[in-house]
Design an enzyme around this catalytic site. Sequence first.
Site, mmCIF file in Angstrom:
data_model
loop_
_atom_site.group_PDB
_atom_site.id
_atom_site.type_symbol
_atom_site.label_atom_id
_atom_site.label_comp_id
_atom_site.label_asym_id
_atom_site.label_seq_id
_atom_site.Cartn_x
_atom_site.Cartn_y
_atom_site.Cartn_z
ATOM 1 N N GLN A 1 2.073 -19.113 -30.506
ATOM 2 C CA GLN A 1 2.952 -17.989 -30.837
ATOM 3 C C GLN A 1 4.386 -18.508 -30.963
ATOM 4 O OE1 GLN A 1 1.887 -14.283 -28.254
ATOM 5 N NE2 GLN A 1 1.225 -16.088 -27.101
ATOM 6 N N HIS B 1 3.327 -16.866 -35.421
ATOM 7 C CA HIS B 1 4.558 -16.077 -35.571
ATOM 8 C C HIS B 1 5.624 -16.786 -36.389
ATOM 9 C CE1 HIS B 1 3.413 -13.715 -31.663
ATOM 10 N NE2 HIS B 1 2.686 -13.364 -32.707
ATOM 11 N N CYS C 1 13.277 -16.294 -48.773
ATOM 12 C CA CYS C 1 14.170 -15.532 -49.645
ATOM 13 C C CYS C 1 13.826 -14.047 -49.579
ATOM 14 C CB CYS C 1 14.025 -16.048 -51.094
ATOM 15 S SG CYS C 1 14.989 -15.083 -52.270
ATOM 16 N N GLY D 1 0.960 -20.323 -20.891
ATOM 17 C CA GLY D 1 2.376 -19.942 -21.000
ATOM 18 C C GLY D 1 2.644 -18.729 -21.847
ATOM 19 N N ASN E 1 -0.583 -20.688 -16.043
ATOM 20 C CA ASN E 1 0.651 -19.912 -15.986
ATOM 21 C C ASN E 1 1.072 -19.829 -14.518
ATOM 22 O OD1 ASN E 1 2.595 -17.769 -16.107
ATOM 23 N ND2 ASN E 1 1.589 -16.955 -17.939
ATOM 24 N N PRO E 2 2.396 -20.003 -14.219
ATOM 25 C CA PRO E 2 2.800 -19.870 -12.811
ATOM 26 C C PRO E 2 2.725 -18.433 -12.302
ATOM 27 C CG PRO E 2 4.688 -20.459 -14.199
ATOM 28 C CD PRO E 2 3.493 -20.430 -15.073
HETATM 29 C C1 BV8 Z 1 1.442 -6.516 -36.006
HETATM 30 C C2 BV8 Z 1 9.391 -12.957 -33.269
HETATM 31 C C3 BV8 Z 1 0.569 -4.936 -37.555
HETATM 32 C C4 BV8 Z 1 9.465 -14.405 -33.515
HETATM 33 C C5 BV8 Z 1 7.687 -11.931 -31.904
HETATM 34 C C6 BV8 Z 1 -2.327 -3.938 -31.191
HETATM 35 C C7 BV8 Z 1 -2.713 -4.636 -32.339
HETATM 36 C C8 BV8 Z 1 -1.747 -5.039 -33.271
HETATM 37 C C9 BV8 Z 1 -0.381 -4.788 -33.051
HETATM 38 C C10 BV8 Z 1 -0.004 -4.105 -31.905
HETATM 39 C C11 BV8 Z 1 -0.960 -3.685 -30.984
HETATM 40 N N1 BV8 Z 1 -0.296 -3.045 -29.976
HETATM 41 C C12 BV8 Z 1 1.029 -3.077 -30.234
HETATM 42 C C13 BV8 Z 1 1.238 -3.684 -31.388
HETATM 43 C C14 BV8 Z 1 2.559 -3.911 -31.991
HETATM 44 C C15 BV8 Z 1 3.214 -5.216 -31.563
HETATM 45 C C16 BV8 Z 1 2.999 -5.533 -30.106
HETATM 46 O O1 BV8 Z 1 2.118 -6.306 -29.758
HETATM 47 N N2 BV8 Z 1 3.821 -4.961 -29.252
HETATM 48 C C17 BV8 Z 1 3.694 -5.225 -27.831
HETATM 49 C C18 BV8 Z 1 5.062 -5.572 -27.249
HETATM 50 C C19 BV8 Z 1 3.073 -4.015 -27.186
HETATM 51 N N3 BV8 Z 1 2.702 -6.302 -32.383
HETATM 52 C C20 BV8 Z 1 3.282 -6.528 -33.560
HETATM 53 O O2 BV8 Z 1 4.183 -5.844 -34.019
HETATM 54 C C21 BV8 Z 1 2.757 -7.694 -34.373
HETATM 55 N N4 BV8 Z 1 2.526 -7.222 -35.698
HETATM 56 O O3 BV8 Z 1 0.482 -6.442 -35.319
HETATM 57 O O4 BV8 Z 1 1.573 -5.867 -37.209
HETATM 58 C C22 BV8 Z 1 0.576 -4.861 -39.023
HETATM 59 C C23 BV8 Z 1 -0.600 -5.114 -39.702
HETATM 60 C C24 BV8 Z 1 -0.604 -4.991 -41.091
HETATM 61 C C25 BV8 Z 1 0.565 -4.677 -41.782
HETATM 62 C C26 BV8 Z 1 1.754 -4.465 -41.081
HETATM 63 C C27 BV8 Z 1 1.761 -4.542 -39.698
HETATM 64 C C28 BV8 Z 1 3.797 -8.819 -34.477
HETATM 65 C C29 BV8 Z 1 3.925 -9.545 -33.202
HETATM 66 C C30 BV8 Z 1 4.935 -10.693 -33.329
HETATM 67 C C31 BV8 Z 1 6.271 -10.210 -32.901
HETATM 68 N N5 BV8 Z 1 7.263 -11.302 -32.940
HETATM 69 N N6 BV8 Z 1 8.740 -12.744 -31.978
HETATM 70 C C32 BV8 Z 1 10.385 -14.997 -32.489
HETATM 71 O O5 BV8 Z 1 11.566 -14.596 -32.475
HETATM 72 O O6 BV8 Z 1 9.911 -15.866 -31.731
HETATM 73 S S1 BV8 Z 1 6.899 -11.693 -30.433
HETATM 74 C C33 BV8 Z 1 7.537 -12.672 -29.195
HETATM 75 O O7 BV8 Z 1 6.707 -12.431 -28.056
HETATM 76 C C34 BV8 Z 1 7.421 -14.146 -29.491
HETATM 77 O O8 BV8 Z 1 6.907 -14.440 -30.755
HETATM 78 C C35 BV8 Z 1 6.434 -14.642 -28.440
HETATM 79 O O9 BV8 Z 1 5.615 -15.593 -28.966
HETATM 80 C C36 BV8 Z 1 5.681 -13.396 -28.138
HETATM 81 C C37 BV8 Z 1 4.899 -13.392 -26.844
HETATM 82 O O10 BV8 Z 1 5.769 -13.774 -25.800
HETATM 83 P P1 BV8 Z 1 5.319 -15.057 -24.924
HETATM 84 O O11 BV8 Z 1 5.195 -16.230 -25.836
HETATM 85 O O12 BV8 Z 1 4.123 -14.712 -24.119
HETATM 86 O O13 BV8 Z 1 6.592 -15.289 -24.027
HETATM 87 P P2 BV8 Z 1 7.026 -14.427 -22.736
HETATM 88 O O14 BV8 Z 1 8.440 -14.787 -22.460
HETATM 89 O O15 BV8 Z 1 6.636 -13.007 -22.916
HETATM 90 O O16 BV8 Z 1 6.085 -15.023 -21.567
HETATM 91 C C38 BV8 Z 1 6.259 -16.350 -21.139
HETATM 92 C C39 BV8 Z 1 5.112 -16.647 -20.195
HETATM 93 O O17 BV8 Z 1 5.188 -18.026 -19.818
HETATM 94 C C40 BV8 Z 1 5.168 -15.854 -18.894
HETATM 95 O O18 BV8 Z 1 3.874 -15.379 -18.582
HETATM 96 C C41 BV8 Z 1 5.609 -16.901 -17.844
HETATM 97 O O19 BV8 Z 1 5.039 -16.638 -16.576
HETATM 98 C C42 BV8 Z 1 5.019 -18.148 -18.427
HETATM 99 N N7 BV8 Z 1 5.704 -19.400 -18.025
HETATM 100 C C43 BV8 Z 1 7.008 -19.578 -17.673
HETATM 101 N N8 BV8 Z 1 7.216 -20.885 -17.390
HETATM 102 C C44 BV8 Z 1 6.035 -21.536 -17.596
HETATM 103 C C45 BV8 Z 1 5.077 -20.595 -18.008
HETATM 104 N N9 BV8 Z 1 3.792 -20.924 -18.284
HETATM 105 C C46 BV8 Z 1 3.454 -22.223 -18.152
HETATM 106 N N10 BV8 Z 1 4.320 -23.192 -17.762
HETATM 107 C C47 BV8 Z 1 5.605 -22.886 -17.480
HETATM 108 N N11 BV8 Z 1 6.464 -23.850 -17.086
#
Ligand code: BV8
Length: 247
Positions: free
Chosen positions: A101, A119, A127, A187, A213-214
């Site tokens: 992701q 992503h 563009c 992660g 994941n921690p």
């Molecule tokens: C879509 C932009 C439909 C790029 C991002 C069900 C099905 C489909 C869609 C949905 C659904 N329910 C809801 C939706 C809508 C939405 C969604 O999921 N919302 C959520 C919040 C409820 N999904 C969408 O809109 C997606 N689109 O489905 O479109 C569609 C279909 C046809 C036509 C039109 C539309 C699009 C999703 C992508 C959104 N873009 N970012 C960028 O700027 O990067 S999402 C953003 O969150 C990032 O991309 C990131 O990848 C993603 C997930 O976050 P994580 O990577 O998990 O990061 P986070 O900080 O949250 O967590 C970090 C983790 O690491 C923690 O658990 C932590 O404990 C751990 N950690 C920390 N340190 C360590 C570690 N682990 C290991 N080692 C360590 N040292």
Amino acid sequence: MQQISQRLADLVARGRDVVVLTGAGMSAESGVATFRGAGGLWENEPVERVATPEGFAHDPLRVWRFYEARRQQIAGVAPHAGHRALADYAARHPGIVTVTQNIDGLHQAAGVEEVIELHGSLMRVRCTRDGGAREDRRVPFPALPPRCDCGAMLRPDVVWFGEALPEAAFARAHDASRRAALFLVIGTSALVYPAAGLPAVASAAGAWVVEINPEPTPISDQVDEVLRGPAGAILPALLGAVPTPDR
Ligand code: BV8
């Protein structure tokens, strides 16, 4: 390293039909901010303002400032031991499928040949007139928002909320998940769909699903095994010796 199951040890040694799904936590030990949790990216910049098409239409300069800052950060970081362990394992087991992701390119920088980017990519622009996407590694851009040669505004080639994931990429990730024997989910907070649904796809098809994941996540009690700790420490121990950084 913490005790692992014999099943996980056997599947890692076998090295076939292995799928890895990573999120922002995979890059945390390289110094890249995650999205959620203390000090996360979304803390200062509400999602709807910087990671949606509406936010871009409303204030492209604010969105580009957010992504330019991340491009500058990425330009100065390197893959850590966990990235290198995954890349080394993938080199020894060409069948492994790496799905991310993340948009930071760190798996590729560590040497993983093929990465499925669900992503998009920080270093690709698109563009807004004809949708043409290309790599653009200029850091910083000469001006914000950057312009295409045709004069139209460029946008980051990433997937925002409400936008569809790249169809071919998600289809490959979904297909690999359905055929997985071992699925490592590393992660990610497992909150963003449809990527967060892939572990369940793998589990339904009989894969052994392991969370690294921690912290606990909404899928922690659904996976088969949890390795509670940071990717940079767990992956080298789990996947074998870590090669020196000059790979
Ligand atoms: C879509 C932009 C439909 C790029 C991002 C069900 C099905 C489909 C869609 C949905 C659904 N329910 C809801 C939706 C809508 C939405 C969604 O999921 N919302 C959520 C919040 C409820 N999904 C969408 O809109 C997606 N689109 O489905 O479109 C569609 C279909 C046809 C036509 C039109 C539309 C699009 C999703 C992508 C959104 N873009 N970012 C960028 O700027 O990067 S999402 C953003 O969150 C990032 O991309 C990131 O990848 C993603 C997930 O976050 P994580 O990577 O998990 O990061 P986070 O900080 O949250 O967590 C970090 C983790 O690491 C923690 O658990 C932590 O404990 C751990 N950690 C920390 N340190 C360590 C570690 N682990 C290991 N080692 C360590 N040292």
